[in-house]
Design a protein around this motif. Sequence first.
Motif, mmCIF file in Angstrom:
data_model
loop_
_atom_site.group_PDB
_atom_site.id
_atom_site.type_symbol
_atom_site.label_atom_id
_atom_site.label_comp_id
_atom_site.label_asym_id
_atom_site.label_seq_id
_atom_site.Cartn_x
_atom_site.Cartn_y
_atom_site.Cartn_z
ATOM 1 N N SER A 154 1.062 -0.983 -0.197
ATOM 2 C CA SER A 154 -0.190 -0.063 -0.117
ATOM 3 C C SER A 154 1.242 1.124 -0.181
ATOM 4 O O SER A 154 1.555 1.547 0.668
ATOM 5 N N ILE A 174 -7.187 -1.779 -4.552
ATOM 6 C CA ILE A 174 -7.534 -1.520 -2.797
ATOM 7 C C ILE A 174 -7.339 0.232 -2.490
ATOM 8 O O ILE A 174 -6.200 -0.096 -2.828
ATOM 9 N N THR A 225 -7.566 2.443 0.389
ATOM 10 C CA THR A 225 -7.264 2.567 2.168
ATOM 11 C C THR A 225 -7.348 4.166 2.407
ATOM 12 O O THR A 225 -7.055 5.150 1.433
#
Length: 128
Positions: free
Chosen positions: A86, A122, A124
Motif C-alpha cells: 500500500s 484496494i 484505503t
Amino acid sequence: MAITEAGMDFQEEMEFSTDEIILSVAILPQNLDNVIYHPWQIQVSKNDLEWNEALELYIRRTGDGKSDYNNKPVNGYYYQKLDSNSTIFFSGQGWINSIPLQLKITGLSVTLPAKSYATEIIFTLIDN
C-alpha cells in the motif's frame, strides 16, 4: 509501418477510459469540520487473483472531482505502479465526490497465455 514479423502490430500497453473508476471521499459524521476541513489521504495497492508477472498495472487521477466547498485532491496526476504494498496515492481535505481515475496495463504480449487475468484494486482511506 511495415509489419515484418507476427505480432509486431500488437500494442504492449492499454489505457482505460479517463473515468474508469469514480471515487468519492466522505469522513463521517457529517459535520462542518469533516465536510470542509478534515484532512485525509488515499492509499492504493492491488491483490492479484489470477495474474501474470509480466503484466504491470498503473493508476492515476484525471480530475479533481466535485466539492460544495471547492476542495480539491492533491497529487496523484501521474501514473503510479500498483503492487501488493500500500502506497500513498493522493490526499485532500473535506468531502470530495466523483474523483475520476484512469488505469493503464503494460506488458501485454502475444506470448502471454490466452486466459482471463484478475486483480483487486484496494483503496484505503487514512483519516489524518
